[in-house]
Design an enzyme around this catalytic site. Structure first.
Site, PDB file in Angstrom:
ATOM      1  N   ARG A 144     -21.994 -33.210  34.328  1.00  0.00           N
ATOM      2  CA  ARG A 144     -21.125 -33.150  33.156  1.00  0.00           C
ATOM      3  C   ARG A 144     -21.931 -33.106  31.858  1.00  0.00           C
ATOM      4  NH1 ARG A 144     -18.047 -30.298  31.570  1.00  0.00           N
ATOM      5  NH2 ARG A 144     -17.182 -30.431  33.673  1.00  0.00           N
ATOM      6  N   LYS A 179     -22.338 -27.038   8.781  1.00  0.00           N
ATOM      7  CA  LYS A 179     -21.156 -27.650   9.394  1.00  0.00           C
ATOM      8  C   LYS A 179     -21.366 -27.720  10.909  1.00  0.00           C
ATOM      9  CE  LYS A 179     -18.229 -25.903   5.672  1.00  0.00           C
ATOM     10  NZ  LYS A 179     -17.156 -24.968   5.265  1.00  0.00           N
ATOM     11  N   LYS A 211     -24.040 -26.064  -5.495  1.00  0.00           N
ATOM     12  CA  LYS A 211     -22.616 -25.854  -5.275  1.00  0.00           C
ATOM     13  C   LYS A 211     -21.809 -26.295  -6.499  1.00  0.00           C
ATOM     14  CE  LYS A 211     -20.889 -26.608  -1.203  1.00  0.00           C
ATOM     15  NZ  LYS A 211     -20.557 -25.216  -0.835  1.00  0.00           N
ATOM     16  N   GLU A 240     -24.037 -21.173  -5.767  1.00  0.00           N
ATOM     17  CA  GLU A 240     -22.647 -20.801  -5.484  1.00  0.00           C
ATOM     18  C   GLU A 240     -21.941 -20.452  -6.790  1.00  0.00           C
ATOM     19  OE1 GLU A 240     -19.984 -23.164  -2.712  1.00  0.00           O
ATOM     20  OE2 GLU A 240     -19.092 -23.644  -4.645  1.00  0.00           O
ATOM     21  N   ASP A 261     -18.213 -17.359  -3.605  1.00  0.00           N
ATOM     22  CA  ASP A 261     -17.227 -18.244  -2.995  1.00  0.00           C
ATOM     23  C   ASP A 261     -15.814 -17.705  -3.162  1.00  0.00           C
ATOM     24  OD1 ASP A 261     -16.322 -20.572  -1.677  1.00  0.00           O
ATOM     25  OD2 ASP A 261     -15.881 -21.521  -3.601  1.00  0.00           O
TER      26      ASP A 261
END
Length: 325
Positions: A144, A179, A211, A240, A261
């Site tokens: 597993r 992410k 950002k 960004e 963006d």
């Protein structure tokens, strides 16, 4: 076997032929993988010691300090079996050598492997990927944990390949983000490479990404960019932007890469014309496989797709046990 069971070796390395990469800088290193397997992992851009640690954590989680009660109760200690890792659906495989590492940390004895495909290969449903012969108890205990990683990474590679195929014939490349699943970033980004994608920064330290929140805190795009460039002059800086006005600021400031963006394809086309090759451009936000070609046709260099790692479904792979021949 668990992490604390692995031998601690002096900083000079693990012995002749070991591919763990020991260079004497660390006081102690743990090395339990076969040198040949460690070298394959290293050649793929993975740290063999990190892979071994991940494998140990996965197995320890499954055993929770005990033993595999079902397997121990039903299978004789000396029984040997062969297991085939087999694709249950078509896709792109990634993580086969990681699965071998999981088996390695569980197996009390040596085991034999037959490698039918390589990481990054397209596979069909029913196709054998990897065959392992070892003690049946060890193989089932590792099953597993090995499959969890293998299915996850193959799912990411398969999702990435779909994007890479959609962009074929254009200069645009699909790129991942940060992410990722905590603790699995290097493996998940490896899977993206297996699927034909390219990696964004691996960490917060190897490149800067200014950002929207950085822009607000610094007082503007130009100010934020200048602050990073002054403190870290050798670090690549991506900025960004939300508007064409901010784009002009970023270009004039000297940004290496600019993230557009939530720009529409039409706005991306305007951005490409405005920048005129002075910086690389990356489209992000609102991207789907259905509109990928339209974005790529604008002339941007990258499509940033967080879903490659945060939303990719697994590729269904199973282990079929048979008596050893």
């Amino acid at each position: 076997m668990s992490t604390h069971d692995l031998p601690l070796v002096p900083a000079a390395g693990c012995g002749d032929g070991c591919a763990c990469g020991a260079d004497g800088d660390e006081e102690y290193m743990e090395c339990g993988l076969d040198p040949a397997l460690a070298q394959i992992l290293a050649d793929a851009g993975l740290d063999p010691l990190e892979v071994e640690d991940i494998a140990n954590v996965a197995v320890q989680e499954d055993l929770a300090g005990g033993e595999d009660v079902t397997t121990v109760a039903t299978i004789p200690e000396d029984a040997v079996a062969t297991g085939d890792f087999t694709a249950r659906q078509a896709g792109v495989v990634a993580g086969l050598r990681v699965a071998e590492a999981v088996i390695s940390v569980v197996c009390a004895d040596e085991f034999e492997v037959e490698r039918h495909v390589d990481d990054g290969d397209r596979v069909e449903s029913g196709q054998k990927l990897l065959t392992v012969t070892t003690r049946a108890r060890d193989l089932l205990t590792a099953e597993r944990s090995a499959l969890n990683l293998l299915c996850r990474l193959s799912g990411i590679a398969s999702a990435t390949r779909a994007w890479a195929d959609a962009l074929e014939g254009t200069k645009a490349q699909v790129r991942d983000t940060r992410k990722t699943t905590p603790g699995l970033r290097s493996l998940e980004k490896f899977a993206v490479r297996c699927g034909g994608g390219v990696n964004h920064r691996m960490s917060l330290s190897d490149a800067a990404l200014v950002k929207d929140n950085h822009v607000v805190a610094a007082g503007g795009v130009r100010q934020a960019f200048a602050a990073v460039r002054e403190m870290f002059p050798e670090v690549p800086v991506e900025t960004e932007v939300d508007t064409l006005h901010q784009l002009r600021e970023a270009v004039d400031a000297g940004a290496d890469l600019i993230l557009l963006d939530n720009f529409t394809p039409g706005e991306c086309e305007e951005a490409v014309a405005l920048v005129a090759g002075r910086a690389l451009l990356e489209a992000s936000g609102g991207l789907t496989l259905e509109n990928a070609e339209a974005y790529a046709a604008t002339g941007v260099d990258f499509l940033a797709v967080g879903a490659l790692t945060h939303s990719a479904p697994i590729l269904d792979i199973g282990l079929d046990l048979r008596a050893a021949e």
